[in-house]
Scaffold this active site. Structure first.
Site, PDB file in Angstrom:
ATOM      1  N   SER A 150       4.361  -9.847  -1.599  1.00 12.42           N
ATOM      2  CA  SER A 150       4.674  -8.481  -1.208  1.00 12.42           C
ATOM      3  C   SER A 150       5.949  -8.452  -0.371  1.00 12.42           C
ATOM      4  CB  SER A 150       3.473  -7.879  -0.464  1.00 12.42           C
ATOM      5  OG  SER A 150       3.585  -6.480  -0.388  1.00 12.42           O
ATOM      6  N   ASP A 226      -2.668  -3.170  -9.040  1.00 10.91           N
ATOM      7  CA  ASP A 226      -2.136  -3.243  -7.680  1.00 10.91           C
ATOM      8  C   ASP A 226      -1.655  -1.847  -7.279  1.00 10.91           C
ATOM      9  OD1 ASP A 226      -0.260  -3.483  -5.569  1.00 10.91           O
ATOM     10  OD2 ASP A 226       0.273  -5.528  -6.179  1.00 10.91           O
ATOM     11  N   HIS A 260      -3.698  -6.077  -5.243  1.00 15.33           N
ATOM     12  CA  HIS A 260      -2.678  -6.617  -4.324  1.00 15.33           C
ATOM     13  C   HIS A 260      -3.255  -7.640  -3.333  1.00 15.33           C
ATOM     14  CE1 HIS A 260       1.471  -6.141  -2.915  1.00 15.33           C
ATOM     15  NE2 HIS A 260       1.069  -6.061  -1.668  1.00 15.33           N
TER      16      HIS A 260
END
Lengths: 282, 282
Positions: A150, A226, A260
């Site tokens: 991320s 995600d 995620h």
């Protein structure tokens, strides 16, 4: 200089998980990081793999959740997991929101006061921390690679693209690929970098890859369930287009059903170790 | 009846991590548990492995930290991780100390008021929860095994020893092996069971194995740098002596340098899956 405080340590896969602190010159404050020292380091200098974490994380999340130690031990790679920002700086509001300040350093060197006094994460992870690691562990500093998740995937990509000779390989889980085009990035870059758009481009993987290509392939894994991918905060397709336009080799894999979380990372981390081991151990 | 609330779910190793809640009849309150549904459950009824956690844990600790999903997916085993106690019962002081009340159910049926109104963890994990799992997941309830850590290792051992026909195998990481001989056990048993020493013996693995032996070998891993082992809260040698005196097969492994943390569990969990898979899949 380079003096470490070991906050705690636990044996794991015959190596050692260590939570460390030290005074960072460039961040002007105590910084935390975690290390996994593989058993091979008892008898040889081992290569280093840096992992940069995402928003809200500390040095603990990856260390606890990814199941990485098994593979680091298997391949004989030392893992380094820096914290995601300076903490307890006293900057007003540093803890107020999840996407700016504490836990949200974005791996850049801030130039706007007061952040600029402490938030020098780019220099920290690419220069100071490697020096600290080399001074304190049995490592071969000529062999290092980097990956992340991320915000930390963004960090890994820009560190690699800005330093083609420093790292042997790069990969990312669900990285922020084009921060100047998404809300998280725009918000953070405004606060830390001000309005100099040319400087913004220096911390954007999609812009960087147009100028400098890496001699090795980039690996990216992206879950299709995600939330942040769906909300267009990550934009891997934008990065893929840029890579294609300049001939940068990219292995971008989409995974149906994955989100995620670290459950996605745990699922695919073995592949990332294989990717990095190929570069670090050849 | 048996109606589940799914609090969250994430894909992992092609299966699904699910955090669930339901109203427990025997605990008289909502209870949490986590499940890992392996990919094989899409097309067949899979065996079940229960994991009982230690003091202070919820259903999250093992789910996040142990790296178990990889092996559950590999072997096609559904994992069930109950919480360690009822919560938010309103019993005065339930959250005051780490080793009694919330997070410290000790896998027994309390008979002392007010605990007895809610703290029926033994019946919950051996009877009610298996019914809930069978009603809601693609499982073969004739094939189930159990393991755990610390207080949950004690739980796994007593559940297996009190139900030789119900489980096909048992193992434990750093279990409390003789609770009536250590401070944690004495404190909890006094509060939950009162002064009936015969009843205490019904929840003590060392006493139970003297009366009932299992037809299968018990696997126990114990770290030698484990603070609670050193403080004699765990007493694996006492259990080993009892096993030897009655001919119970026990594989008690000591590991130099390992502590009481999940880094120890992550290191040896593959061996535990091999141990259970042998019993569940043959």
């Amino acid at each position: 200089m380079n003096e470490l405080t070991i906050r705690s340590q636990s044996r794991c896969f015959e190596g050692m998980v260590m939570y460390c602190s030290h005074f960072s010159q460039c961040c002007n404050i105590n910084m935390n990081f975690a290390v996994y020292v593989p058993p091979q380091a008892k008898t040889q200098k081992v290569p280093i793999l840096y992992y940069l974490s995402g928003l809200t994380c500390t040095d603990e999340n990856f260390t606890i959740k990814a199941g990485a130690q098994r593979y680091a031990a298997q391949h004989g790679i030392l893992l380094v997991i820096p914290d995601t920002s300076p903490r307890n700086t006293g900057i007003p509001g540093e803890d107020d929101v999840y996407n700016l300040g504490s836990g949200a350093g974005f791996y850049l060197n801030a130039i706007v006061e007061p952040w600029s006094q402490y938030y020098q994460m780019y220099s920290y992870v690419t220069q100071e921390l490697p020096d600290v690691i080399q001074a304190n562990f049995s490592v071969d500093a000529t062999r290092q690679s980097i990956f992340g998740h991320s915000m930390g995937g963004h960090g890994a990509l820009i560190c690699a693209l800005k330093n083609p000779e420093k790292y042997r390989s790069v990969s990312a889980f669900a990285p922020i690929c084009a921060p100047i085009q998404d809300e998280w990035g725009q918000n953070a870059f405004s606060a830390y970098l001000g309005t100099d758009f040319a400087l913004w481009q220096e911390y954007d993987a999609t812009e960087l890859v147009k100028k400098t290509q890496l001699s090795y392939p980039i690996l990216i894994d992206q879950g299709m369930d995600d939330t942040y991918y769906i909300q267009k905060q990550l934009l891997p397709e934008v990065f893929a287009d840029a890579c294609q336009s300049v001939g940068q080799s990219l292995n971008l894999r989409f995974h149906a059903g994955y989100d995620h979380s670290y459950f996605m990372i745990a699922t695919f981390i073995e592949d990332h170790f294989i990717h990095h081991a190929k570069a670090l151990l050849s």
